[in-house]
Design a protein around this motif. Structure first.
Motif, PDB file in Angstrom:
ATOM      1  N   SER A  56       0.817  -1.224   0.000  1.00 22.31           N
ATOM      2  CA  SER A  56       0.000   0.000   0.000  1.00 22.31           C
ATOM      3  C   SER A  56       0.845   1.266   0.000  1.00 22.31           C
ATOM      4  CB  SER A  56      -0.918   0.024   1.231  1.00 22.31           C
ATOM      5  OG  SER A  56      -1.784  -1.072   1.216  1.00 22.31           O
ATOM      6  N   GLY A  83     -10.811   4.313   4.240  1.00 15.59           N
ATOM      7  CA  GLY A  83      -9.468   3.772   4.440  1.00 15.59           C
ATOM      8  C   GLY A  83      -8.451   4.529   3.602  1.00 15.59           C
ATOM      9  N   GLY A 164      -8.416   1.033  14.808  1.00 17.00           N
ATOM     10  CA  GLY A 164      -8.370  -0.423  14.710  1.00 17.00           C
ATOM     11  C   GLY A 164      -8.055  -1.122  16.013  1.00 17.00           C
ATOM     12  N   GLN A 236     -13.126  -4.344  15.317  1.00 21.66           N
ATOM     13  CA  GLN A 236     -13.469  -4.342  13.898  1.00 21.66           C
ATOM     14  C   GLN A 236     -14.924  -4.796  13.755  1.00 21.66           C
ATOM     15  OE1 GLN A 236     -11.371  -3.367  11.341  1.00 21.66           O
ATOM     16  NE2 GLN A 236      -9.858  -2.832  12.888  1.00 21.66           N
ATOM     17  N   ARG A 336     -20.476  -8.332   6.818  1.00 21.25           N
ATOM     18  CA  ARG A 336     -19.206  -8.166   6.109  1.00 21.25           C
ATOM     19  C   ARG A 336     -18.616  -9.559   5.856  1.00 21.25           C
ATOM     20  NH1 ARG A 336     -15.919  -2.978   8.491  1.00 21.25           N
ATOM     21  NH2 ARG A 336     -17.698  -1.647   8.996  1.00 21.25           N
ATOM     22  N   ASN A 338     -15.635 -11.613   4.949  1.00 21.57           N
ATOM     23  CA  ASN A 338     -14.179 -11.507   4.902  1.00 21.57           C
ATOM     24  C   ASN A 338     -13.551 -12.826   4.457  1.00 21.57           C
ATOM     25  OD1 ASN A 338     -14.520  -8.943   5.963  1.00 21.57           O
ATOM     26  ND2 ASN A 338     -14.035  -9.552   8.060  1.00 21.57           N
ATOM     27  N   GLU A 340     -11.577 -14.921   5.666  1.00 21.97           N
ATOM     28  CA  GLU A 340     -11.017 -15.350   6.953  1.00 21.97           C
ATOM     29  C   GLU A 340     -11.675 -16.660   7.358  1.00 21.97           C
ATOM     30  OE1 GLU A 340     -10.483 -10.811   8.797  1.00 21.97           O
ATOM     31  OE2 GLU A 340     -12.066 -12.120   9.546  1.00 21.97           O
ATOM     32  N   TYR A 380      -3.963  -6.607   1.395  1.00 26.57           N
ATOM     33  CA  TYR A 380      -4.958  -5.610   1.799  1.00 26.57           C
ATOM     34  C   TYR A 380      -5.961  -6.182   2.793  1.00 26.57           C
ATOM     35  CZ  TYR A 380      -2.890  -4.020  -2.563  1.00 26.57           C
ATOM     36  OH  TYR A 380      -1.994  -3.705  -3.549  1.00 26.57           O
ATOM     37  N   ASP A 381      -6.893  -5.324   3.169  1.00 20.64           N
ATOM     38  CA  ASP A 381      -7.969  -5.722   4.087  1.00 20.64           C
ATOM     39  C   ASP A 381      -8.662  -6.981   3.555  1.00 20.64           C
ATOM     40  OD1 ASP A 381      -9.838  -4.594   6.373  1.00 20.64           O
ATOM     41  OD2 ASP A 381     -11.150  -5.301   4.769  1.00 20.64           O
ATOM     42  N   SER A 382      -9.097  -7.835   4.481  1.00 20.27           N
ATOM     43  CA  SER A 382      -9.642  -9.143   4.074  1.00 20.27           C
ATOM     44  C   SER A 382     -11.108  -9.104   3.659  1.00 20.27           C
ATOM     45  CB  SER A 382      -9.466 -10.151   5.219  1.00 20.27           C
ATOM     46  OG  SER A 382     -10.179  -9.704   6.361  1.00 20.27           O
TER      47      SER A 382
END
Length: 450
Positions: A56, A83, A164, A236, A336, A338, A340, A380-382
């Motif tokens: 990033s 973000g 965060g 989060q 959301r 993700n 994960e 990046y963000d998941s």
């Protein structure tokens, strides 16, 4: 009106902004790192410029590359999404200096509201309820100790440059204060290069409820009601809903009025969110202001039929707002999704999506940039998708979400779909009986045999 907008972001939010721009007849420029060359925002923008390699700091955070991309494509505005550079005062100022409209807050507004200690002082002056605590950065541990006694335990230590969940420590008794003070400062210094700390009274059984506001260049503001974001893991957000099941008519009126008062006091221009902590007695306290569009903005759009990105663009172009405050007539929930593994402490799960079947039907919205064959990169963000259901009542919205989650098939990677499906059956969630501590006791069921 703007002729061409560069979107200084990636993924689903970049695609979301492109869609509204197309509907408004505005040309779009996507920027992308080499890792995102196959992303849908690159495919659907009118033009696309590569701005660097995957990290990033060498691409989406590299201001000089983004400004250069705007200049070579003759973009007259930049939308930062959320973000990355969306709340960066320096970037907002650089855009000004280059004659490019930053579709977001002014540098002064970002600085004023971005630092938590100065934001709190500003809100106090505006007459908005704030959490009892320090008036600014605490200069020494001795002052920290004295203040904790005055405020009364439990207290919360917070990094002034935080985000965060980093640099935050809950302290329940005097003996634990020194250790918490030292570890929070160390973590804040490593994460933000700033170990400044402030203290607040720890709100017991808090709900995290935010009010969406929009302000224009005339100094007027209005609110678009609330979102309940209390289901969180490590600070989060996991799922959000509007209206909040904890809300009363009086509380909505009082919080809405406070949010509008806050926005008008600082003459806020654009879309923003005033975030509050609400205790079990329905006392509410200002927590922070986000001077940008929120991840969870779709649920507000769904219940009041209002395009927030369009409104951001109109306000940035100098069009005044209607000034009307809104009350939701429907119920909307966002999950959301993700990349994960919820069965393995939500460990990130990058990789290639081999199969994807998106849910559909009445009252189902899916904001995503992924497709079968797309590779989720680890840089990046998941978050890979936002699944939103909207119905006449909360019960119907939950049932619709269950059905939509059952239809949502993603293979090749692990996702949080099983977590959300279980959440929709969790008795306390179904009853609307949850706080920010909800996830502390939530346990995933054993995974089903494949």
């Amino acid at each position: 009106m703007f002729k061409k907008i560069l979107i200084a972001n990636r993924g689903e939010i970049a695609l979301r902004i492109i869609r509204t721009c197309k509907e408004m007849g505005i040309k779009t420029v996507a920027v992308y790192s080499t890792a995102d060359a196959e992303s849908l925002h690159v495919r659907f923008a009118d033009e696309a410029v590569c701005i660097g390699p995957p990290p990033s700091n060498l691409s989406y955070l590299k201001m000089s590359n983004i400004i250069a991309a705007a200049e070579i494509t003759n973009a007259d505005a930049i939308h930062p999404g959320y973000g990355f550079l969306s709340e960066n005062a320096k970037f907002s100022k650089i855009c000004q200096e280059h004659g490019i409209k930053f579709i977001g807050a002014s540098p002064e507004m970002i600085e004023r509201m971005g630092d938590k200690a100065s934001a709190k002082a500003t809100m106090k002056a505006a007459g908005v309820p704030t959490v009892p605590g320090s008036d600014g950065i605490i200069e020494s541990f001795e002052k920290c100790e004295k203040l904790a006694e005055e405020v009364g335990y439990p207290v919360m230590l917070k990094a002034t440059a935080g985000g965060g969940g980093k640099g935050m420590r809950a302290v329940w008794k005097k003996e634990d204060l020194k250790k918490a003070w030292e570890s929070a400062r160390q973590e804040a210094s490593a994460a933000f290069g700033n170990d400044g700390m402030y203290m607040e009274k720890l709100i017991e059984e808090p709900r995290h409820i935010e009010i969406q506001i929009v302000g224009d260049s005339t100094g007027r503001a209005c609110h678009l009601s609330e979102r309940d974001c209390s289901v969180q893991r490590r600070h989060q957000k996991l799922t959000e809903e509007t209206p909040s099941p904890f809300m009363t008519k009086k509380l909505r009126t009082d919080m809405g009025n406070a949010a509008v008062k806050a926005a008008e006091y600082i003459k806020y221009e654009g879309a923003g969110t005033i975030e509050f902590l609400v205790d079990k007695h329905r006392n509410f306290y200002f927590m922070e202001m986000n001077t940008r569009i929120q991840v969870e903005h779709p649920i507000t759009e769904q219940v009041i039929d209002y395009d927030l990105i369009r409104e951001q663009i109109l306000v940035a172009a100098g069009v005044p707002i209607s000034g009307k405050n809104y009350t939701p007539q429907l119920h909307s929930i966002e999950c959301r999704i993700n990349a994960e593994d919820p069965y393995n402490d939500f460990r990130p799960s990058p990789g290639k999506i081999t199969v994807l079947h998106a849910p559909g039907g009445h009252g189902v919205r899916l904001d995503t940039h992924v497709y079968a064959g797309y590779t989720i990169v680890p840089n990046y963000d998941s978050m890979i998708a936002k699944l939103i259901t909207t119905a006449q009542t909360r019960e119907e919205a939950i049932n619709k979400m269950k059905r939509a989650l059952d239809e949502f098939v993603i293979e090749g990677i692990k996702t949080t779909i099983p977590f959300h499906r279980q959440l929709m059956d969790e008795p306390d969630y179904v009853a609307g009986n949850y706080t920010t501590a909800f996830m502390n006791t939530f346990k995933m069921n054993e995974p089903e045999e494949e």
